[in-house]
Design an enzyme around this catalytic site. Structure first.
Site, short mmCIF file in Angstrom:
data_model
loop_
_atom_site.label_atom_id
_atom_site.label_comp_id
_atom_site.label_asym_id
_atom_site.label_seq_id
_atom_site.Cartn_x
_atom_site.Cartn_y
_atom_site.Cartn_z
CD GLU A 102 8.06 1.55 6.82
OE1 GLU A 102 7.20 1.31 5.94
OE2 GLU A 102 8.49 0.72 7.62
N GLY B 161 0.84 -1.18 0.00
CA GLY B 161 0.00 0.00 0.00
C GLY B 161 0.88 1.24 0.00
CD GLU C 165 4.72 -2.55 9.11
OE1 GLU C 165 3.77 -1.76 9.20
OE2 GLU C 165 5.71 -2.34 8.37
CG HIS D 177 0.71 2.50 8.63
ND1 HIS D 177 0.22 1.46 9.41
CD2 HIS D 177 1.86 2.04 8.09
CE1 HIS D 177 1.05 0.44 9.34
NE2 HIS D 177 2.05 0.76 8.53
CD GLU D 178 3.39 3.48 5.19
OE1 GLU D 178 4.50 3.25 5.69
OE2 GLU D 178 2.56 2.58 4.96
N1 BES Z 1 6.34 -1.23 5.85
C1 BES Z 1 5.13 -1.44 5.15
C2 BES Z 1 5.32 -1.73 3.69
C3 BES Z 1 5.66 -3.16 3.37
C4 BES Z 1 4.67 -4.12 3.41
C5 BES Z 1 6.92 -3.52 3.00
C6 BES Z 1 4.98 -5.43 3.12
C7 BES Z 1 7.23 -4.83 2.72
C8 BES Z 1 6.26 -5.79 2.77
C9 BES Z 1 4.23 -0.23 5.27
O1 BES Z 1 4.45 0.56 6.37
C10 BES Z 1 2.83 -0.77 5.45
O2 BES Z 1 2.57 -1.36 6.45
N2 BES Z 1 1.96 -0.56 4.46
C11 BES Z 1 0.63 -1.08 4.50
C12 BES Z 1 -0.38 0.00 4.56
C13 BES Z 1 -0.80 0.30 5.96
C14 BES Z 1 -1.71 1.47 6.06
C15 BES Z 1 -1.45 -0.89 6.64
C16 BES Z 1 0.43 -1.90 3.25
O3 BES Z 1 1.29 -1.86 2.41
O4 BES Z 1 -0.57 -2.57 3.16
ZN ZN Z 2 3.75 -0.21 8.15
#
Ligand code: BES
Ligand code: ZN
Length: 837
Positions: free
Chosen positions: A245, A242, A301, A278-279
């Site tokens: 960060e 999604g 997370e 979130h980010e």
């Molecule tokens: N750090 C994650 C991105 C990520 C996700 C990197 C999976 C590697 C593998 C980011 O902070 C995140 O959690 N993004 C979420 C959105 C959030 C609002 C729940 C996502 O990508 O779904």
């Molecule tokens: Zn995250």
């Protein structure tokens, strides 16, 4: 399950301190050149340096000791693909002390959305163009440059990007460039910018406003200022997650950042606000303080998934977002964590596939839920104080879960470590069984905990026990806990004073605790009038029915009894309660589709949703908030899906007006109207919808359409949708959900599963090692209802490996068996009940 893969962590005898990194992408050839000089410390004498590197070619590597004058040691380069690393061996031993490692390398700008990759977009004139983007989490920095790609090996970076003059280059820190973009400074002087596709700068305005409010909010909450001079938020067309960060340069998929005031739905706005919140939280939790190892991923997370709600509640109270938390995060956590194939929040991981696998509902939603419970247990003041201590102590360093418990324990004076360890080191959660007796004006409750298992069958191995913060509310002051206590043994009595015999007493006030509650049927009856007249608060109504459905699925109570309680929700007007209830009824509907009584279920549902839909009408009232719009969308979608005639007729009329351009649909009605006309549509509707897809300029609209076209009845058209999902008209990140769109019917599920099996090699090649593969397994298998299917799915994956989705496969198979058991046990009685309605 396949055997655990051997996997080696990097040796610790040499560590990096600063990288001087130069990257030069070539967007015509899809390659890049790189050069790096890494200042390292050699801690003990060694003849080799091992660092991570994957799908990179190294042209030359050498080492120069700080005190060696001009003498360079040339390295012999040997890759170890099984460890995603490279060993640089030197002709003589490197001595302890400082030195520089220089590496020249090249790589491909891949199309896998990881490492250093290419992203395709169209210019305003429709020309096809590419950009180069990085995605490093979890283990893909090693695809962009050889490095120590582990969370505890921190270093500083000087980055140079070599790009053509007419391109924008962005990095974590300011880069000299002149652009006309939406930008603003927050109240502390940090430069905040939102990068949108060319020509769409107004679509960045909403996220910019959220970010400019959020940064000062977090500065104040953590009592630590955001340490960088700027932060950019940028929308990337091809993006697997999604959002990501990256410190000072947060990347987003388009639908998580761009808002068009006219054409974006209320849900999209809410989503963008949550993702921005979130980010930005990760800038502290994750970037400033980083987990020591992936075992503690949930610190990133789980925490960000909790505080994003705090932030949205602050920016947009009208979303009543904490009630939605109970549905989206607590509910999701409780569902997955009741499976025998769940896992503890803290879990040993080694191989990158295992790392990818834990970006799941446990790390995110259970993580967030236990933080919410803890926040309630220690109180906001102690929580903030402890948080600040923790961040201050570990800033620019790494931490483990216990470090957080220690700070919060100190700040609150409560046994945080003891309590929380029971939640993060063992999987699952308890069901608290309640029996009660009246003693004068007191109600005496006996609370007993045992592990809650989705199938009602206790784990064969291990004994489970939690320290459960319990809060209890009563009818005389529904929103306030009358008693707060800690259930730290199997069973205990709690006295609730001043309760009259007819009053309800609810355990788990506001559904803050991560557990389910089972009442006797007599106790349950006292809630019925309070549900009807809504004196039981929304989060409690929501939690109560959610527990009931789960208990029924586990065979601990009867589903018919639960459906009788559903009757008490006649006056329900809360969007989130409806949303949760709809999810639960949806599960039953999936099961009943396999019987000859599905029509009765439809009739039951139409009756249920009609009053809400009627009270809201089709057109938004001027003064209404976003939750009214979301509830309207929900109710109309149900009615349309179940073929309510009035709804179908109106949706068709509005759809025609939309297509002809006479009256364009408002954003919040697009979802229900599209779905209704599709479910009840034919080839003409299908073609009209495809045309809308082709003409759509916003990704939000493309996603909305492509996820619902699979609900067309005809199998032939469903097959077309599956092929369309794989075509380059659909971005790779969206394919899985378009495939999932055909699974609304029994036949659709069959088609989908067959398709996924047929195309497995291709799909696996696209998504291997990523979380999208898990989602694919989920959408294509989860809703089967027979033991034969469970076996079939198991068998398929015995011969088709799916690393990073192994646990998901087990969970899906477990879900199918749960469905099968429910069918056997209850479908007859439920159908009889529905028929009698
Ligand atoms: N750090 C994650 C991105 C990520 C996700 C990197 C999976 C590697 C593998 C980011 O902070 C995140 O959690 N993004 C979420 C959105 C959030 C609002 C729940 C996502 O990508 O779904
Ligand atoms: Zn995250």
């Amino acid at each position: 399950m396949p055997e655990k893969k051997e996997f080696k962590r990097l040796p610790t005898d040499v560590k990096p301190e600063n990288y001087t990194l130069r990257l030069q992408p070539d967007l015509d050839k899809f390659t890049f050149k790189g050069q790096e000089t890494i200042d390292v410390k050699v801690l003990s004498s060694t003849t080799s340096i091992t660092l991570n590197s994957e799908e990179i070619e190294i042209q030359s590597a050498c080492y120069k000791a700080a005190d060696a004058g001009d003498q360079n040691l040339k390295a012999e380069v040997k890759f170890e693909p099984e460890n995603a690393s490279v060993v640089l061996s030197f002709p003589s031993a490197l001595q302890p002390g400082s030195g520089q490692l220089c590496i020249d390398f090249t790589g491909e700008l891949n199309d896998k959305m990881k490492g250093f990759y290419r992203s395709k977009y169209s210019s305003p004139s429709g020309e096809e163009k590419y950009g180069a983007v990085t995605q490093f989490e979890a283990t893909d920095a090693r695809r962009a440059f050889p490095c120590w790609d582990e969370p505890a090996v921190k270093a500083t970076f000087d980055v140079t990007l070599v790009v053509p003059k007419n391109r924008v280059a962005l990095s974590n820190m300011p880069v000299k460039s002149e652009n006309d973009l939406p930008e603003d400074k927050d109240s502390d002087g940090v430069l905040v910018r939102v990068y949108t596709p060319v020509g769409k700068k107004e679509q960045g305005q909403f996220a910019l406003e959220v970010a400019v409010k959020t940064l000062p909010f977090y500065n104040k909450y953590f009592q630590i200022a955001y340490p960088l001079p700027k932060i950019d938020l940028i929308a990337i067309a091809d993006f697997a997650a999604g959002a990501m960060e990256n410190w000072g340069l947060v990347t987003y998929r388009e639908t998580a950042l761009l808002i068009d005031p006219k054409n974006s739905s209320s849900k999209s706005k809410q989503w963008v606000a949550l993702v921005v919140g979130h980010e930005l939280a990760h800038q502290w939790f994750g970037n400033l303080v980083t987990m020591e190892w992936w075992t503690h991923l949930w610190l990133n997370e789980g925490f960000a998934s909790w505080i994003e709600y705090l932030c949205v509640d602050y920016c947009f109270p009208e979303f009543d977002i904490w009630t939605q938390f109970v549905n989206s995060d607590l509910g999701r956590a409780l569902e997955m964590d009741a499976l025998h194939n769940s896992h503890a929040i803290e879990i040993p991981v080694g191989h990158p596939d295992e790392v990818d696998e834990i970006f799941d509902a446990i790390s995110y939603s259970k993580g967030a839920s236990v933080i919410r419970m803890l926040h309630d247990y220690v109180g906001d003041e102690s929580f903030k104080k402890g948080m600040n201590q923790y961040l201050t102590k570990f800033k620019y360093k790494n931490a483990v879960t216990e470090d957080l418990w220690e700070s919060l324990g100190k700040a609150s004076g409560k046994p945080v470590l003891d309590v929380m360890t029971t939640w993060t080191k063992q999987m699952g959660y308890p069901v608290v069984k309640v029996s009660e007796k009246q003693e004068g004006s007191n109600r005496v409750l006996t609370l007993t905990q045992e592990k809650f298992c989705a199938d009602g069958v206790q784990e064969k191995e291990g004994s489970f026990s939690w320290m459960v913060p319990v809060s209890i509310s009563t009818a005389s002051d529904p929103k306030k806990a009358a008693v707060v206590t800690l259930l730290d043994k199997t069973s205990m009595d709690v006295t609730v004073p001043n309760v009259s015999p007819d009053q309800w007493v609810k355990v788990n006030c506001e559904s803050v605790g991560v557990y389910r509650v089972q009442y006797s049927s007599e106790t349950l009856d006292r809630f019925i009038p309070a549900i009807k007249n809504k004196t039981l608060p929304p989060r409690d109504r929501l939690g109560l029915q959610n527990d009931l459905f789960a208990l029924a699925r586990a065979g601990m109570i009867s589903t018919v009894d639960v459906l009788k309680v559903v009757g008490a929700f006649v006056n329900e007007d809360d969007y989130t309660v409806w949303s949760d209830l709809t999810g639960n009824l949806g599960q039953i509907s999936i099961l009943l589709q396999n019987t000859d009584g599905f029509e009765d279920f439809k009739t039951f549902s139409k009756k249920l949703y009609k009053p809400v839909a009627q009270s809201l009408g089709w057109d938004a009232k001027e003064s209404e908030g976003p939750l009214a719009a979301m509830l309207r969308e929900l109710a109309l979608t149900r009615l349309g899906k179940y073929g309510d005639e009035e709804t179908v007729t109106e949706a068709r009329k509005r759809f025609e007006n939309h297509v002809s351009g006479k009256v364009p649909l408002p954003a919040d009605l697009k979802g229900p109207v599209y779905l209704t006309v599709m479910v009840n549509g034919d080839e003409t509707t299908f073609n009209q919808m495809m045309k809308l897809y082709d003409e759509a300029d916003m990704q939000e609209e493309k996603v909305r359409i492509s996820r619902c076209i699979g609900s067309i009845k005809s199998d032939e058209l469903k097959k077309k949708v599956l092929d369309f999902a794989m075509s380059d008209k659909v971005r790779s990140q969206d394919t899985v959900f378009v495939i999932g769109g055909v699974t609304g019917t029994v036949q659709g599920r069959e088609l989908c599963w067959q398709f996924v099996q047929d195309k497995w090699t291709e799909l696996h090649e696209r998504y291997k090692g990523g979380f999208l593969l898990s989602r694919l397994v989920e959408v294509s298998t989860d809703n089967f209802v027979t033991e034969a299917r469970a076996k079939e799915v198991e068998k398929f994956f015995e011969t088709h490996s799916a690393p990073a989705a192994e646990r998901k496969i087990q969970q899906s198979v477990e879900n199918i068996r749960l469905n099968a058991k429910w069918m056997e046990r209850e479908s007859t009685s439920v159908l009889k009940f529905l028929r009698s309605q």
